[in-house]
Every structure is written in structure tokens, then in C-alpha cells.
Design a protein around this motif. Structure first.
Motif, short mmCIF file in Angstrom:
data_model
loop_
_atom_site.label_atom_id
_atom_site.label_comp_id
_atom_site.label_asym_id
_atom_site.label_seq_id
_atom_site.Cartn_x
_atom_site.Cartn_y
_atom_site.Cartn_z
N LEU A 1 2.59 6.10 -13.13
CA LEU A 1 2.57 5.49 -11.81
C LEU A 1 3.40 6.28 -10.81
CD1 LEU A 1 2.79 1.71 -12.77
CD2 LEU A 1 0.77 3.00 -12.04
N SER B 1 -0.76 -1.22 -8.84
CA SER B 1 -1.90 -0.62 -9.52
C SER B 1 -2.36 -1.57 -10.61
CB SER B 1 -1.50 0.74 -10.11
OG SER B 1 -2.60 1.34 -10.77
N GLU C 1 -5.42 -0.18 -5.97
CA GLU C 1 -4.02 0.18 -5.80
C GLU C 1 -3.65 0.16 -4.33
OE1 GLU C 1 -3.64 4.21 -7.28
OE2 GLU C 1 -4.65 5.05 -5.52
#
Length: 526
Positions: A512, A456, A444
Motif C-alpha cells: 500500500l 484500498s 481506492e
């Protein structure tokens, strides 16, 4: 450890161990002078040269698919090193990305933004930096080129007629030769170490970003004197027939000539290499090219059909070749890690009418990627990146996720230097991936523009932001990528970011976003 055991270590670990073995447990002040035989077996620390091109896009090199311009010198590095296809600057603008490269820390933590030409230095003398870290292993460091990280402490206005500090020397560099800010900003003079060169004391230099000073013509008052028409931001004091951002008085004898950059900076870099060839060194070479104003030397003019921007790419390639040739001439090329990359993505119209848009033709500065400089889309930070190190690296292509911010921790690992918990907190040791095209890179990383994005795995999440950035699209003709709603793209399936699938994956968006928020408040190394 015997030779057989040593030979089975991974490349980076073996080299780091070899470097560190001679230092462990010794009082270096009392160490005896090594014999000739001992010297012959000592490991050699690799030099580090970072070519940091300005505003070079992913598709601007012939080794990355360009056909309208040829870059044989850079291509040679790519063909004999590792060409990365998913490597990134940490930010989509220049000051933040430079800050991150030298500190190993995301620039948003410092609220770093594109600086005025008289701004205070945003890296404090107390802060850990890449050259300070390398100095622990005896490296001599130099920066030659465009600085744009500020100068002085901000407590009072910079007096350009006296020693200008703090500057690069106060954050770990042993030598500096700079454009103090950028080519399109005053003061348009060279700064060597602490002093403006060729300055006449009888004609003192002063700078203002607030109002006109001095009697030089300006672009807004005398447009007929402009060699390139400029927008209102860039049409203040005229130097060399080019309007600049800001006003400048005095310092006539110290003015640069833009067309001479190619020779001036190349010579300074090559002199540094020649003077330090017998000891480990770090050369940070931040180009002015291909930033505006684009004024390549006459020997490069007309080398492409794309006008000054294309010709500036050719000039940049020539400079690269000259410095690499010097490394070879001085016998240090094989033992030099060269990282060639860019500070952010491309921009065509960045304030001057130099026909970059009109003469573009079929050339695609960002390749297949969306956006460019200033943008949260991929072209903002996905930049050409090459690592060349003949002594240890086999040629190859790596599709791994990589970041410039990791140079700091990776070099520390190579040299056996342990970083403090609060040092270079965003820099990860990616030494294996830098030196082996088959090794795994990052899982990431954050891409910084006028909002933040998180890469990611195969996904990219762009954080929503309530900002008005019409100027990026209207003036720069670049999609800024900032939206009031969340954006999610599958970079593996949709590398051009054509389809926002956030509404189809709300759980992933939430995951996320949570991860991004956690990274934002990071205080120590993970």
C-alpha cells in the motif's frame, strides 16, 4: 443506431450520447434554427447544484442517524435520491477540499493549506476547472457563499477598494457573491464579482494579518465586548461583537451581520436560479454554516438543545429547503443534479466559546467514526453525501467508496467532454455509481490530512509522519491520526479504526505504501 439499441445503453452512456449526437460534425456557428418539433426532441442537459456545507459531520443529519437535531429538508433529498455511506471529501480541511472539488486534483500537489484571509488565489486562471469544463457545453456558473480559495495574484497586497481579481470569474464562474475567506477572518464584507459591496470611498477598507490597524476594539484588548469568548487566534478585530482572525480598518458601511447570512446567501442563490432557469447552469453553494463563529438568525435559535452549533444545523437545513423549493418553483428540480455534502468532518471547539462541547449531550457528530476535522482518521473526510436527480435516479443507499474529486470527470463523461491528459488528473469517471446505488464505486482513494492515507478495498493505510500536532488534540479535542509509525486498519471489520494491525501485515503495508508513493507522483490521467 435505432431506438431499441439506444434504450439498451447504460443510463449515463445513453444520455451522454444523446447530448453529443446533435453536436458531432456540425459547424455550430452556421447551424439552422431548430423547428418546434426538433426542439421538443432535443435532450436537456442537467443543471448541477452542489450544496457544500462547512464542517458538517457524518452523524450531524437525522437521515444519517442524528436524533438531537432534525433536518427534514436534507432528509427529503436523501429519501428521494442516493444516500452514500462511504463518500469522502478529498481532505480533512476546507481550502484543500474545495481546491480538489473544483480542479479534480489532490490539493497536496499544489501544497494547498488553510489560507489567511488576504492570501492569493491558489487556483490559477490558466488552470482547468469544473465551471470552465461545463462552459464547453453552454453552462452558466455561479458561486454563492464562503470562498476561502484566495483572491488576487499575490504579486501585491489586495486593494479591497478597487476591483479584486483574479477571483472566481477568472477561473470560470460567471457570477460570484462571496465571503472572501471565512466568517472568522477579516475582511468581514461581501464581495460581489470583483467588488466589495456597500463600500464608502471616504472610509477605505484595509486588512492586516501582521499587526493591528485602525481603531476598532479587539477581543484581546476588550474581552468584555465579546459576545463569544475566543482563543488567541480568533480575538483580533471585533465585528458584530465577535473577534476575528486578523485586523481590519475602515469599511464600516460594508460590514456584514453574521445573523443575516441565512437570508442574504439564499436570496442570491435563488435569484441566480430564476435568471438562468431556461439554460443549463451550475450553482456552487458553499455554506458558511456550520463553521465558526456560529451565529444563527434568531428564528433558528433554541431549535435544538445543543446551542449555536445545533441551531446552525437547523438553519443550514432551512436554507437547503429554500433553494430546493426554488428549483421546484422554477420547474427545473427534476432535471437538476443536486449533490449535498460537506467540505470535511466535524469540529466542536474551533476557537469560540459557544458551548458546543458542553451542550453536546448524546449527539455524535462523526457517528461511529474516529477523528474529525483535521484528522487522518475516517471522520476527517467521511462526510454525509447525497445525490438527488429525480429525472434519472432511483432512491437508494450506496455503500460504495466515493469521492468529491470525481464530480469533475463524471460530469465531463455525462456531457460527452473529453478531458486532456493533464486535466483533473485525480478525478475518475464514477458516473454510473453517482447515479445508481447498485453500481460499483472506487477501488481506492487518498484521504488527505496532515499526512496521507490510502483507502484500498477493505484496508486503510496511514502514512507515517514526523509532525507535532498537539494543538489538534489539546485545543480541538480531536484525534489527529498522525503517527511516526505506519498504521493499517481493516475498515470493513473495524470501521472505527480501533486496532492498528500494521505489524501483523508487513507485506500489505509495503504494498500500500508503494501504491501511495506512485499516486503521489502522478502527472497525467490514469
Amino acid at each position: 443506431m435505432n431506438i431499441k439499441q439506444f434504450s439498451k445503453l447504460p443510463l449515463f452512456s445513453a444520455l451522454a450520447l444523446a447530448i453529443g449526437l446533435t453536436a458531432c460534425g456540425q459547424d455550430t456557428n452556421k447551424a439552422p434554427t431548430p423547428s418546434v418539433a426538433e426542439k421538443a426532441t432535443e435532450p436537456t442537459k442537467p443543471n448541477l447544484v452542489i450544496f457544500y456545507v462547512d464542517d458538517l459531520g457524518y452523524g450531524d443529519l437525522s437521515s444519517y442517524g442524528a436524533t438531537a437535531v432534525s433536518t427534514p429538508n436534507v432528509d427529503r433529498l436523501a429519501n428521494n435520491g442516493i444516500k452514500f455511506t462511504d463518500a469522502h471529501s478529498s481532505a480533512a480541511t476546507c481550502t484543500p477540499s474545495r481546491y480538489s472539488l473544483l480542479t479534480g486534483e489532490y490539493a497536496f500537489r499544489k501544497k494547498a493549506a488553510v489560507l489567511k484571509g488576504d492570501a492569493a488565489m491558489i487556483i490559477s486562471p490558466e488552470q482547468p476547472t469544473l465551471p470552465k469544463m461545463l462552459a464547453k457545453q453552454g453552462y452558466t456558473s455561479a458561486v454563492v457563499g464562503k470562498w476561502h480559495l484566495g483572491l488576487g495574484d499575490g504579486k501585491q497586497a489586495i486593494n479591497w477598494n478597487e476591483a479584486v481579481k483574479p477571483g472566481p470569474l477568472e477561473i470560470g464562474f460567471d457570477y460570484s457573491f462571496l465571503l472572501p475567506a471565512t466568517g472568522d477572518r477579516v475582511p468581514t464584507v461581501y464581495l460581489e464579482n470583483h467588488h466589495v459591496i456597500n463600500l464608502d470611498k471616504a472610509d477605505p477598507l484595509s486588512v492586516s494579518y501582521e499587526k493591528k490597524i485602525g481603531d476598532r476594539p479587539t477581543g484581546y484588548e476588550n474581552p468584555e465586548l465579546e459576545r463569544q469568548a475566543a482563543d488567541h487566534q480568533h480575538n483580533k478585530t471585533l465585528i458584530n461583537g465577535i473577534g476575528r482572525i486578523g485586523w481590519m480598518a475602515g469599511g464600516k458601511s460594508a460590514e456584514w451581520v453574521d445573523e443575516d447570512f441565512y437570508k442574504v446567501f439564499t436570496d442570491k442563490a435563488n435569484n441566480f436560479i430564476a435568471q438562468n432557469k431556461d439554460k443549463p447552469f451550475f450553482l456552487f453553494f458553499p455554506f458558511h454554516d456550520i463553521h465558526v463563529p456560529r451565529l444563527p438568525h434568531p428564528m433558528f435559535q433554541g431549535k435544538t438543545e445543543m446551542g449555536p452549533r445545533g441551531d446552525a444545523i437547523v438553519q443550514m437545513d432551512w436554507i437547503t429547503g429554500q433553494v430546493v423549493d426554488q428549483l421546484e418553483k422554477q420547474g427545473v428540480l427534476d432535471n437538476t443534479i443536486i449533490i449535498f455534502t460537506s467540505d470535511n468532518g466535524p469540529v466542536l471547539d474551533d476557537g469560540y466559546a459557544d458551548q458546543a462541547v458542553e451542550l453536546l449531550g448524546d449527539h455524535k457528530p462523526a457517528g461511529i467514526y474516529r477523528g474529525g476535522k483535521y484528522s487522518a482518521f475516517e471522520a476527517g473526510t467521511r462526510v454525509p453525501t447525497i445525490l438527488h436527480y429525480p429525472a434519472k435516479v432511483k432512491p437508494g443507499v450506496s455503500d460504495e467508496l466515493m469521492s468529491q474529486i470525481d464530480v469533475y470527470a463524471s460530469m465531463a463523461s455525462l456531457l460527452g467532454i473529453e478531458l486532456a491528459n493533464d486535466e483533473a488528473i485525480d478525478s475518475h469517471n464514477q458516473a454510473d455509481a453517482w447515479l445508481d446505488s447498485k453500481a460499483k464505486g472506487r477501488d481506492e482513494l487518498i484521504e488527505e490530512a496532515y499526512t496521507l492515507a490510502l483507502r484500498s478495498g477493505e484496508w486503510k493505510y496511514i502514512e507515517p509522519a514526523n509532525k507535532t500536532l498537539a494543538w489538534v488534540e489539546n485545543e480541538k479535542k480531536i484525534e489527529h491520526g498522525v503517527s511516526k509509525i505506519a498504521q493499517l486498519y481493516n475498515i470493513k471489520k473495524d470501521p472505527s479504526e480501533t486496532t492498528n494491525v500494521a505489524s501483523q501485515h508487513p507485506d500489505l503495508v509495503a504494498k500500500l505504501d508503494k501504491r501511495l508513493q506512485a499516486l503521489k507522483i502522478l502527472k497525467t490521467r490514469q
